[in-house]
Design an enzyme around this catalytic site. Structure first.
Site, PDB file in Angstrom:
ATOM      1  N   CYS A 168      18.242  44.515  13.610  1.00 35.33           N
ATOM      2  CA  CYS A 168      18.724  45.890  13.570  1.00 35.33           C
ATOM      3  C   CYS A 168      17.963  46.605  12.461  1.00 35.33           C
ATOM      4  CB  CYS A 168      20.220  45.880  13.275  1.00 35.33           C
ATOM      5  SG  CYS A 168      20.886  47.501  12.865  1.00 35.33           S
ATOM      6  N   HIS A 192      25.479  43.847  26.141  1.00 36.03           N
ATOM      7  CA  HIS A 192      24.349  43.601  25.239  1.00 36.03           C
ATOM      8  C   HIS A 192      24.881  43.618  23.808  1.00 36.03           C
ATOM      9  CE1 HIS A 192      19.959  44.487  24.058  1.00 36.03           C
ATOM     10  NE2 HIS A 192      20.610  44.804  22.948  1.00 36.03           N
ATOM     11  N   ARG A 249      11.358  42.071  25.050  1.00 40.01           N
ATOM     12  CA  ARG A 249      11.444  43.512  24.814  1.00 40.01           C
ATOM     13  C   ARG A 249      12.204  43.812  23.521  1.00 40.01           C
ATOM     14  NH1 ARG A 249      14.918  47.402  23.698  1.00 40.01           N
ATOM     15  NH2 ARG A 249      16.425  46.444  25.115  1.00 40.01           N
ATOM     16  N   ASP A 250      13.501  43.565  23.512  1.00 39.57           N
ATOM     17  CA  ASP A 250      14.293  43.941  22.336  1.00 39.57           C
ATOM     18  C   ASP A 250      13.938  43.066  21.147  1.00 39.57           C
ATOM     19  OD1 ASP A 250      16.111  45.474  20.964  1.00 39.57           O
ATOM     20  OD2 ASP A 250      17.882  44.437  21.703  1.00 39.57           O
ATOM     21  N   ASN A 271      19.794  39.812  18.136  1.00 42.63           N
ATOM     22  CA  ASN A 271      20.617  39.740  19.332  1.00 42.63           C
ATOM     23  C   ASN A 271      21.328  38.386  19.411  1.00 42.63           C
ATOM     24  OD1 ASN A 271      19.814  41.919  21.765  1.00 42.63           O
ATOM     25  ND2 ASN A 271      18.361  41.806  20.083  1.00 42.63           N
ATOM     26  N   HIS A 300      24.502  42.442  19.659  1.00 44.09           N
ATOM     27  CA  HIS A 300      23.762  41.903  18.521  1.00 44.09           C
ATOM     28  C   HIS A 300      24.705  41.021  17.714  1.00 44.09           C
ATOM     29  CE1 HIS A 300      19.929  44.362  18.626  1.00 44.09           C
ATOM     30  NE2 HIS A 300      20.615  44.784  19.661  1.00 44.09           N
TER      31      HIS A 300
END
Lengths: 319, 319
Positions: B245, B212, B18-19, B254, B214
């Site tokens: 990002c 979570h 997802r991310d 991440n 990064h």
């Protein structure tokens, strides 16, 4: 801020000229090394390990250590330190006027014999001789006992905390002014760091001056944070994260100076280092070492700029 | 060990599907995504965020989320979660049988408006509607409120701790089963993490389930360690450190799943993840994303092998 709580002041020691360059094959010329020292000093670094007093045939990259040291000694407010493996190296460092001498000791007996040809306790005895020579010379050079392989060793496996703590104390008893702990081969994790540094600080207080971490498995900054929490306020680091581990070819090297300086700055610590200037120096270092991979993360993203601009119009529900 | 203290058990949630993929232009095919899910499950991962219930035109990379979810739901012991930006997405997730739904909320008002077209409190109200829909459906899907930009925002600059804490509580009051905190844009440092997570855990206890981070500026693992110390036992991560990002093109993404799993394992935590299998999957991921830079550190050096062999015969006084 005009006043700063002492506990928020941190010292970053640049060790790239020693630990970094000793593990790269490229030989950086003396003039460029002096430019590096100048730029690091201009960027606010206040201690630099400029080289190693070992025979030139062993480390030709560091054969000009005396010349770089002479240059560094002229810079105001800079502590110019060198690594000295034995009394002979210390005598050279004293003759050259080094401000500080770092004597490496491996807590791993196997590593000590392979790397220094001495047992740890023979290194302790050598520190006593170095102290006697220092005192006899009238020098005020600081003697630092640097305990390496403090978190494990590729030869021996585990290294006991009790042995590390014993050796820290033995170094101080033999006449070292201060001590440091190093994760020479990149085995530390933050829980180990927290345990060992807590005990070491309890035992020797602020005579435990520096923590030295490699970023071999990405935990360098996490380990530095754990050491910070234990009360340590001095950190070794290499510009551009150079300084690999001989057992992990191609791996990341030491904690990158610019990354660590930025983390400490963000945490509110006063390091005196100007991170944009360190990032500029990193770009220069890449020119001096065109064939060496540099490491670290900050160089990609840069420092945080408030209000960097509008969000990309994606509406994709970031998290 | 046959018995484990609960506090040493950690859950790693793979969010790369997802991310990670939402910020990558390469579209990974559904079959390969299912292979990724299978391999992550086989490597011991027990929660995977398989995609996002957003319109396909916004994120074509994630258009097959329902299909990947259907596959993931067949794997024993796996919590299959999806991101849902609103009630409509939640209705899709409920219809598809997702085990958990993560509703993103930006603590930064500016980011919230730009990214979600809603104020934070409008998202809270949407969570109440999602809760009502979930309960009416008879589903037992978990509703997680994910508070992003919790450590700062590129649009707004600082985000107040008080506002983050208020929103965590508001999400729970509105019917979220659990909440998480995300450093969406890579502004966190470990001191900030320690402060905010301490307060958040004090406020909502173990309903604060996931952290979570990064790795935009190299502090991802340090931040994870700081959250661990605050008592958090769930961590999002992306295999290969993907998931950039949008404000720092080319920056690390991440926290890398394999690096975080290894750090936690070295710290003595039980994640269930098998790091060598994750490293193998990372190599596979590079084939699926041939033009995307992967990140992280562990892949270079690999896991620590005891007694890796004799020391190089350098006698160069490492530290």
């Amino acid at each position: 801020m005009s006043t700063t709580h002492p506990s928020a002041v941190a010292t970053l020691r640049e060790v790239g000229l020693r630990d970094g360059l000793q593990s790269v094959s490229t030989i950086v010329g003396t003039a460029d090394k002096c430019r590096w020292v100048d730029a690091a000093h201009a960027a606010g670094m206040r201690e630099i390990e400029v080289g190693s007093m070992v025979p030139a045939r062993l480390l030709p990259q560091l054969a000009d250590t005396e010349a770089v040291l002479q240059h560094a000694l002229q810079l105001p407010g800079l502590v110019a330190s060198v690594l000295v493996p034995n009394l002979k190296g210390a005598e050279r460092a004293l003759a050259a006027g080094a401000h500080a001498m770092i004597v490496p000791l491996s807590a791993s007996h196997a590593h000590s014999l392979a790397n220094l040809r001495k047992t740890p306790d023979e290194v302790v005895a050598e520190v006593a001789r170095i102290r006697a020579a220092r005192d006899a010379s009238g020098s005020r050079a600081i003697i630092e006992g640097g305990v390496g392989t403090a978190f494990g060793c590729t030869l021996q496996g585990e290294v006991s905390e009790a042995e590390v703590l014993r050796l820290l104390q033995a170094l101080l008893d033999a006449g070292a002014d201060r001590v440091s702990l190093a994760d020479t081969v990149g085995h530390a994790d933050p829980a180990m760091v927290s345990r060992l540094f807590d005990k070491a600080v309890h035992r020797v207080g602020d005579r435990l001056r520096y923590a030295h971490f490699h970023d071999t498995r990405g935990m360098g900054l996490a380990n530095a944070y754990a050491a910070w929490q234990a009360g340590v306020r001095g950190f070794d680091a290499c510009l551009g994260g150079i300084g690999g581990c001989p057992h992990a070819p191609g791996a990341s090297g030491n904690v990158a100076t610019e990354d660590l300086a930025y983390m400490l700055e963000r945490m509110g610590a006063q390091t005196g280092a100007q991170v944009p200037a360190l990032l500029q120096l990193r770009r220069q270092l890449q020119q001096w070492l065109p064939n060496e991979p540099l490491h670290g993360s900050l160089w990609r993203a840069g420092v945080i700029r408030p209000h960097a601009g509008p969000m990309p119009d994606t509406a994709t529900a970031c998290l």
